[in-house]
Design a protein around this motif. Structure first.
Motif: not given
Lengths: 428, 279
Positions: B158-167
């Motif tokens: 899912v991260n790829y589609f939400t562009a999750y970069q806040e780890g």
């Protein structure tokens, strides 16, 4: 296919030039008038996509090299300098880093397309082998490039991968020291990797030239896998395929841009934002995602090979892993002679199809396993899929070509196309 | 069209090859699972909150920067677009409060100017180590990008589609709020170490840096709690690590819009060209 040239110089200058250096004729015959099978599907657009990928990497790479400092104490900060202070640097650097991943996605699709449609078979063996050479050069280039930011994964990845060569009997250590420029990965390693990272893309470009040359002698394979028989089977490359490829390239650039602008770090590893430190080993050293299937094959060999029930070992597990990993690519060179089936396209090979898709799934599974620690069931599965990877080439394909009864081939490309049209007309 | 859908289907399969990548970011399990936070800069449309960055900067300046360096942060960055939004005058005045080393002038020292980098709290690594229980406090320049939290399957897809970069900020927030006053039974903590449920190995050489009320925010709207401080400073650290995030995303929208429209036009042109060609 490389028939008579139909190029006609349109004015005095081009005629004068054509008599001396027929470069316009070459371009016209290769990319304008070139007769191309009319039934190519979208899987065939990846050749054009890959050319664009190479172009993007070279252009962004040359600009990056203007601002980058290949020196161990300054490399990390110089990449950050590009991201922070160079005009458009963050986008150029992001494009280059993401571009490597996109390049590999495209090349894997391109290779599996060739494997499904039998594009490696006569008369395209050299075309295929040149492709494998390009793939090898790409892997080397990507590896050298990943070392340049000099983060923790850069440093430890370089340590692990150069260390493979120490498994080579007798001369291993000498090769290792030559690669590293010393006894450990350090500034000399970074310097030579930077030099090679700049050199190899131009070698790739050269081999791509040969690849296209070798393509233009027999012409394109096609989804039906049957040769072109008449003019009815083809359309001129321009405008038919320039437009179709152009559309596919722009569609490919959409996920590309998605990563560059919205998630530039998602394909990499957070540890590479920690500057290289020879005193601290990361808990997990993992290569970039595109090497993971081969990394899994490397680590699947956990056993020594020798005479059973004795202590005699011919190949220890380390060397065995390295042989398996390189063998996984070397075997591709022999593919044209391992698959003896006269039918090219997998579409007409009812048994082949299943084994092919199993190979694709197994390759993806190896990628997943490569990202996992080499322990427990992960190793067992990696061994199973590694065995299948090699069995596909060395056992399944040679046997299939003897026992399989292919479906009847269409008489010609135009006939196969008309049949599809008629079918979709009745179902519509 | 039929060919098109089968192409899309196969492209999804190919996408899985790509998707097998993120698992590598996961790594070994360390400590308690970290909880994701809401960030103003998260997602596609997220941008930094100026007020939050200013508060985070205040915490960095008053608390963190006594031990942590930020070598790539220049005073001038604080007035740049997409950042905390300090004025030119504020930044000049701020820089002048610091004394910086300058080997090109007599005496080697002068008041700071906006072009200077943030001064290092320790003259060298050895002194930094000696002052901090044998560990150099990590530099803040890209620290927020050098940390991450685990995303279990299938979240990492899912991260790829939400562009999750806040780890990174998620990890920092969890770490800063993850101290236990006392280690659980059976865990030996050496003097100078502190038990933190989110730190790999749980034994952290950094004393809990935050406590309720230690930093005095201007006005009364924002609570002065450890959680709020942790959030503000984590956001600030993300900005230090990725100062051009806003500009990058803004450019991205223009590029995406262009590509989608261009692809649409090319598709129509291609369809028209191929209408009379059976293929």
């Amino acid at each position: 296919m490389a028939g008579q040239s139909t190029y006609k110089p349109s004015n005095g200058f081009t005629k004068w030039l054509d008599d001396r250096l027929p470069i316009m004729r070459l371009g016209y015959d290769s990319f304008v008038d070139f007769p191309t099978p009319r039934n190519l599907n979208y899987w065939w657009t990846f050749g054009g996509i890959l050319t664009v990928c190479l172009g993007i990497q070279i252009v962004t790479g040359i600009i990056l090299a203007m601002h980058y400092t290949p020196e161990a104490t300054m490399a990390f900060n110089s990449v950050e300098h590009i991201r922070r202070d160079v005009n458009w640097g963050r986008i150029i650097q992001g494009t280059h880093a993401v571009g490597a991943s996109m390049f590999f996605i495209a090349v894997y699709i391109h290779m599996f397309r060739g494997m499904y449609y039998g594009s490696y078979k006569a008369p395209r063996e050299i075309l295929w082998m040149l492709g494998v050479v390009i793939f090898l050069l790409m892997m080397a280039t990507a590896f050298f490039g990943y070392v340049l930011p000099w983060g923790q994964m850069s440093f430890w990845g370089a340590t692990v991968i150069t260390n493979f060569f120490s498994a080579v009997p007798v001369v291993g250590d000498a090769i290792l020291q030559l690669l590293r420029g010393g006894f450990a990965v350090d500034n000399p390693t970074l310097n030579r990797f930077f030099s090679l990272h700049y050199l190899l893309p131009f070698m790739i470009a050269g081999v791509v030239g040969l690849h296209i040359w070798a393509l233009h002698v027999p012409g394109n394979n096609n989804p039906a896998g049957i040769p072109v028989k008449s003019k009815q089977d083809t359309v001129p490359f321009h405008p038919y395929y320039t437009l179709k490829d152009g559309f596919a390239i722009v569609v490919f650039l959409i996920p590309f841009a998605w990563f560059v602008f919205f998630a530039p770090d998602i394909l990499g590893h957070a540890d590479n934002y920690i500057p290289a430190n020879s005193q601290v080993t990361p808990t997990h050293i993992v290569p970039e995602w595109y090497f993971l299937p081969f990394y899994a094959i490397l680590r699947a060999i956990t056993f020594n090979i020798g005479i059973p029930f004795t202590d005699i070992t011919f190949i220890d597990s380390k060397l065995g892993g390295v042989i398996a990993m390189f063998g996984a690519i070397v075997v591709l060179f022999f593919l044209p002679w391992l698959d003896r089936s006269p039918v090219r396209s997998g579409g007409f090979r009812p048994m082949f199809k299943w084994f092919f898709w199993l190979q694709v799934i197994s390759f993806i599974a190896l990628g997943y396993l490569g990202s996992k620690p080499a322990e427990g069931t992960y190793v067992v599965f990696a061994q199973i899929f590694t065995a299948y990877y090699f069995a596909y080439f060395l056992i399944i394909l040679p046997v299939l070509s003897r026992i399989e009864t292919p479906k009847a081939l269409p008489a010609s490309i135009s006939e196969s196309v008309l049949k599809v049209e008629a079918k979709s007309a009745t179902t519509a | 069209m039929k060919r098109m859908t089968s192409f899309v289907r196969s492209a999804l399969v190919a996408g899985l090859v790509l998707a097998s990548g993120p698992a590598l970011a996961a790594g070994e399990s360390h400590g308690a699972p970290a909880e994701r936070q809401d960030w103003t800069f998260g997602g596609l449309f997220g941008t930094y909150d100026e007020n939050q960055l200013q508060r985070g900067f205040q915490i960095f300046r008053e608390v963190c920067s006594s031990c942590h360096s930020a070598n790539l942060l220049a005073f001038r960055n604080l007035e740049e677009d997409g950042g905390p939004g300090f004025t030119e005058g504020q930044v000049k005045a701020l820089a002048a409060e610091y004394t910086v080393q300058d080997d090109t002038i007599e005496d080697g020292e002068r008041p700071g100017i906006p072009a200077d980098r943030w001064p290092n709290p320790f003259p060298d690594e050895f002194i930094a180590k000696a002052a901090n229980n044998g560990v150099v406090p990590p530099d803040f320049s890209v620290l927020a990008k050098a940390r991450s939290i685990e995303s279990p399957f299938p979240i990492w897809i899912v991260n790829y589609f939400t562009a999750y970069q806040e780890g990174g900020p998620d990890y920092i927030y969890n770490l800063l709020t993850g101290y236990h006053e006392e280690a659980p039974e059976g865990v030996d903590i050496a003097p100078g170490q502190y038990y933190n449920e989110h730190f790999p190995g749980n034994k952290l050489s950094m004393a809990p840096p935050l406590a309720d009320g230690i930093v005095d925010y201007e006005g009364d709207e924002v609570p002065e709690t450890t959680e709020q401080y942790a959030k503000d400073v984590a956001a600030f650290m993300m900005w230090v690590a990725d100062p051009h995030l806003v500009h990058r995303k803004e450019t991205g929208f223009k590029v995406m819009l262009f590509l989608v429209l261009f692809a649409g036009l090319l598709y129509l042109a291609k369809r028209k060209l191929w209408t009379d060609v059976a293929h």
